[in-house]
Enzyme design. Structure first.
Site, mmCIF file in Angstrom:
data_model
loop_
_atom_site.group_PDB
_atom_site.id
_atom_site.type_symbol
_atom_site.label_atom_id
_atom_site.label_comp_id
_atom_site.label_asym_id
_atom_site.label_seq_id
_atom_site.Cartn_x
_atom_site.Cartn_y
_atom_site.Cartn_z
ATOM 1 N N GLU A 101 -7.451 8.828 11.845
ATOM 2 C CA GLU A 101 -6.326 9.394 11.507
ATOM 3 C C GLU A 101 -6.486 10.135 10.168
ATOM 4 O O GLU A 101 -7.069 9.394 9.071
ATOM 5 C CB GLU A 101 -5.115 8.737 11.524
ATOM 6 C CG GLU A 101 -4.749 8.268 12.915
ATOM 7 C CD GLU A 101 -3.392 7.524 13.170
ATOM 8 O OE1 GLU A 101 -3.054 7.145 14.167
ATOM 9 O OE2 GLU A 101 -2.763 7.410 11.933
ATOM 10 N N CYS A 147 -4.445 11.432 2.866
ATOM 11 C CA CYS A 147 -4.620 10.058 2.897
ATOM 12 C C CYS A 147 -5.847 9.894 3.818
ATOM 13 O O CYS A 147 -5.519 10.332 5.312
ATOM 14 C CB CYS A 147 -3.438 9.298 3.568
ATOM 15 S SG CYS A 147 -3.729 7.704 3.757
ATOM 16 N N CYS A 173 -11.288 -1.546 11.273
ATOM 17 C CA CYS A 173 -11.342 -2.026 10.283
ATOM 18 C C CYS A 173 -11.890 -3.508 10.292
ATOM 19 O O CYS A 173 -11.303 -4.125 11.391
ATOM 20 C CB CYS A 173 -9.951 -2.133 9.384
ATOM 21 S SG CYS A 173 -10.518 -2.768 7.820
ATOM 22 N N CYS A 219 -6.351 -7.889 7.987
ATOM 23 C CA CYS A 219 -5.048 -8.346 6.964
ATOM 24 C C CYS A 219 -3.923 -8.249 8.147
ATOM 25 O O CYS A 219 -3.631 -7.503 8.856
ATOM 26 C CB CYS A 219 -4.839 -6.905 6.037
ATOM 27 S SG CYS A 219 -6.152 -6.784 4.752
ATOM 28 N N CYS A 272 -1.493 -5.614 8.983
ATOM 29 C CA CYS A 272 -1.924 -4.024 9.011
ATOM 30 C C CYS A 272 -2.540 -3.817 10.470
ATOM 31 O O CYS A 272 -3.164 -4.735 11.132
ATOM 32 C CB CYS A 272 -3.117 -3.992 8.038
ATOM 33 S SG CYS A 272 -4.132 -2.245 8.292
ATOM 34 N N GLY A 289 -9.713 1.999 7.325
ATOM 35 C CA GLY A 289 -10.964 1.380 6.882
ATOM 36 C C GLY A 289 -11.055 1.010 5.433
ATOM 37 O O GLY A 289 -10.271 1.183 4.678
ATOM 38 N N GLU A 290 -12.021 0.128 5.048
ATOM 39 C CA GLU A 290 -12.159 -0.276 3.749
ATOM 40 C C GLU A 290 -13.458 0.402 3.123
ATOM 41 O O GLU A 290 -14.393 0.322 3.468
ATOM 42 C CB GLU A 290 -12.663 -1.733 3.966
ATOM 43 C CG GLU A 290 -13.165 -2.159 2.655
ATOM 44 C CD GLU A 290 -12.221 -2.159 1.282
ATOM 45 O OE1 GLU A 290 -11.103 -2.580 1.293
ATOM 46 O OE2 GLU A 290 -12.879 -1.610 0.494
ATOM 47 N N SER A 297 -9.002 2.892 -2.765
ATOM 48 C CA SER A 297 -8.368 1.678 -2.478
ATOM 49 C C SER A 297 -8.964 0.547 -1.832
ATOM 50 O O SER A 297 -9.642 1.050 -0.751
ATOM 51 C CB SER A 297 -7.035 2.183 -1.565
ATOM 52 O OG SER A 297 -6.089 1.094 -1.196
ATOM 53 N N SER A 335 -5.452 -3.844 -3.376
ATOM 54 C CA SER A 335 -4.522 -4.349 -2.567
ATOM 55 C C SER A 335 -4.428 -5.770 -2.999
ATOM 56 O O SER A 335 -5.492 -6.493 -2.522
ATOM 57 C CB SER A 335 -5.141 -4.339 -1.074
ATOM 58 O OG SER A 335 -5.119 -2.593 -0.706
ATOM 59 N N ILE A 336 -3.469 -6.191 -3.419
ATOM 60 C CA ILE A 336 -3.362 -7.667 -3.949
ATOM 61 C C ILE A 336 -2.450 -8.319 -3.098
ATOM 62 O O ILE A 336 -3.071 -9.125 -2.428
ATOM 63 C CB ILE A 336 -2.715 -7.526 -5.473
ATOM 64 C CG1 ILE A 336 -3.720 -6.925 -6.486
ATOM 65 C CG2 ILE A 336 -2.431 -9.165 -5.685
ATOM 66 C CD1 ILE A 336 -4.965 -7.764 -6.867
ATOM 67 N N HIS A 337 -1.337 -7.884 -2.822
ATOM 68 C CA HIS A 337 -0.496 -8.432 -1.781
ATOM 69 C C HIS A 337 0.060 -9.720 -1.986
ATOM 70 O O HIS A 337 1.099 -10.113 -1.159
ATOM 71 C CB HIS A 337 -0.984 -8.122 -0.590
ATOM 72 C CG HIS A 337 -1.290 -6.733 0.120
ATOM 73 N ND1 HIS A 337 -0.445 -5.507 -0.637
ATOM 74 C CD2 HIS A 337 -2.130 -6.146 0.746
ATOM 75 C CE1 HIS A 337 -1.297 -4.677 -0.022
ATOM 76 N NE2 HIS A 337 -2.092 -4.702 0.745
ATOM 77 N N HIS A 344 5.630 -0.920 6.246
ATOM 78 C CA HIS A 344 5.743 0.047 7.081
ATOM 79 C C HIS A 344 6.118 -0.640 8.513
ATOM 80 O O HIS A 344 5.196 -1.290 8.746
ATOM 81 C CB HIS A 344 4.688 1.215 7.100
ATOM 82 C CG HIS A 344 4.919 2.518 7.455
ATOM 83 N ND1 HIS A 344 5.503 2.923 8.523
ATOM 84 C CD2 HIS A 344 4.568 3.449 6.705
ATOM 85 C CE1 HIS A 344 5.562 4.284 8.450
ATOM 86 N NE2 HIS A 344 5.209 4.557 7.284
ATOM 87 N N CYS A 372 2.599 6.659 16.922
ATOM 88 C CA CYS A 372 1.230 6.346 17.125
ATOM 89 C C CYS A 372 0.805 5.123 16.773
ATOM 90 O O CYS A 372 0.187 4.269 17.523
ATOM 91 C CB CYS A 372 0.352 7.412 16.186
ATOM 92 S SG CYS A 372 -1.308 7.297 16.582
#
Ligand code: SAH
Length: 373
Positions: free
Chosen positions: A110, A123, A130, A134, A137, A178-179, A210, A233-235, A305, A348
């Site tokens: 995507e 994006c 991935c 996480c 995600c 993905g990373e 990112s 990405s700390i989170h 999200h 989606c």
């Protein structure tokens, strides 16, 4: 020429063609120059062809109508300009668009286009699936399929330029599937393709990688001369909590990630997804502020999200605002992002990263630091 599955010789001919989209500009121009020389063509033809690959792209050599027909045919025999196949295109009521592309081996990826004022942020995806898992995600839940090639990653930007009318990205964020720093070999080439004026020509400061904090990748990115931006990405502001949300924290604990961020010679952005009752309490704001101060990071607070992150709910807006204030009171610059494309993501459910900044007021001199799209 299209190879059919029942024609193995034709198939082989296709795979033997050199994929020009996988090469950095110097390499592509080198092989094109060699080809022109051995074909008895003028040297300027190499740059003429290359301008039609990325900068003002066309879909195939045949469409390079400024070239003699015979040259177009010989180029198509020798070189490949692979297309991504557009499967679906969805538009959100807020102007965000989402594209689903299928690749030659049937994988799909995507790309999201997010307009805001004069900017158009793409994006892009760097892997199919991935491996990182996480907890909140949706891509992680799909598992890891494979790394994307440079032509598949930069090709997302090229495909949108090929639309009629074209979508011309001003900003790029590696926040799709993905990373990126677990696919550094390809991403390294892609960064050059995105930035080089002979290819896509997007300013390095408008390109953001990112990552969850893959340390060797951060070092490799830091070693590049261009001013590419880094988002982490700390989170979660403690190892104990972060481990439960992001298994990668076992391999790359927070202290090491923060040290790498501090060593990065450009300002880093923290991404922090707000999960109700999990990481949104006052003590988390205090801990996160300390981490941000330790490496002078700018902080993006991201509403979760919804739809796909099983077991989590978004922190209500008022609580996010209070969290942001608590950070600002501690001298940290912070922005609250706005979810974008909620309606199409729901349809989606793979990418959940369509977001764009609605910023809290910041000091004017800090504006340049906050345009992570
Ligand atoms: N692997 C990279 C880039 C891809 S994800 C990384 O983790 O940074 C891009 C961003 O979207 C990350 O900050 C990721 O944590 C965030 N994200 C993932 N799922 C999300 C969701 N459901 N809501 C909001 N952001 C999400």
């Amino acid at each position: 020429m299209i190879a059919s599955p029942s024609a193995p010789t034709a198939d082989r001919a296709v795979t033997e063609r050199l994929n020009l989209l996988d090469l950095a500009p110097d390499d592509a121009l080198g092989v094109l120059a060699g080809f022109m020389a051995e074909s008895g063509e003028a040297g300027y033809r190499a740059a003429q062809v290359y301008a039609r690959v990325w900068a003002r792209p066309v879909g195939s050599f045949d469409e390079m109508t400024e070239l003699p027909k015979a040259l177009r045919l010989r180029l198509a025999e020798r070189f490949d300009l692979p297309r991504l196949t557009l499967q679906t295109r969805q538009a959100s009521t807020d102007g965000t668009q989402k594209f689903l592309f299928s690749l030659r081996d049937g994988q799909s990826i995507e790309t999201v286009a997010i307009p805001e004022g004069n900017r158009l942020t793409l994006c892009i995806s760097s892997q199919a699936g991935c491996a990182l898992q996480c907890a909140f995600c949706a891509t992680g839940a799909m598992g890891f399929q494979r790394n994307l090639t440079p032509s598949e990653i930069a090709g997302q930007v090229r495909e949108l330029r090929l639309l009629d009318p074209p979508l011309l990205a001003t900003n790029i964020v590696f926040m799709g599937m993905g990373e990126p720093l677990m696919n550094w070999k390809a991403v390294d080439v892609v960064l050059t393709l995105l930035n080089d004026p002979r290819a896509l020509g997007i300013g390095a400061r408008h390109i953001t990688v990112s990552t969850v904090g893959v340390l060797p990748g951060i070092e490799a990115l830091a070693a590049r001369r261009e001013q590419f931006r880094l988002a982490i990405s700390i989170h979660a502001p403690s190892d104990a909590l972060r481990r439960t949300l992001m298994p990668v924290n076992v391999k790359y604990p927070l202290a090491d990630v923060i040290r790498a961020a501090a060593a990065f010679d450009r300002r880093v952005t923290f991404e922090y997804v707000m999960l109700e009752g999990v990481n949104d309490q006052p003590e988390h704001a205090a801990q996160l502020a300390q981490l941000a101060r330790d490496c002078r990071a700018f902080v993006n607070l991201i509403p979760l999200h919804p739809g796909g992150a099983l077991g989590f709910t978004p922190t209500p807006g008022a609580r996010i605002a209070a969290f942001a204030r608590a950070m600002r009171d501690r001298g940290v610059e912070v922005a609250v992002r706005k979810s974008r494309g909620l309606d199409i993501a729901a349809a989606c459910g793979q990418l959940r990263t369509e977001r764009l900044g609605r910023r809290l007021p910041v000091r004017p001199e800090d504006h340049e630091h906050i345009d992570v799209g």
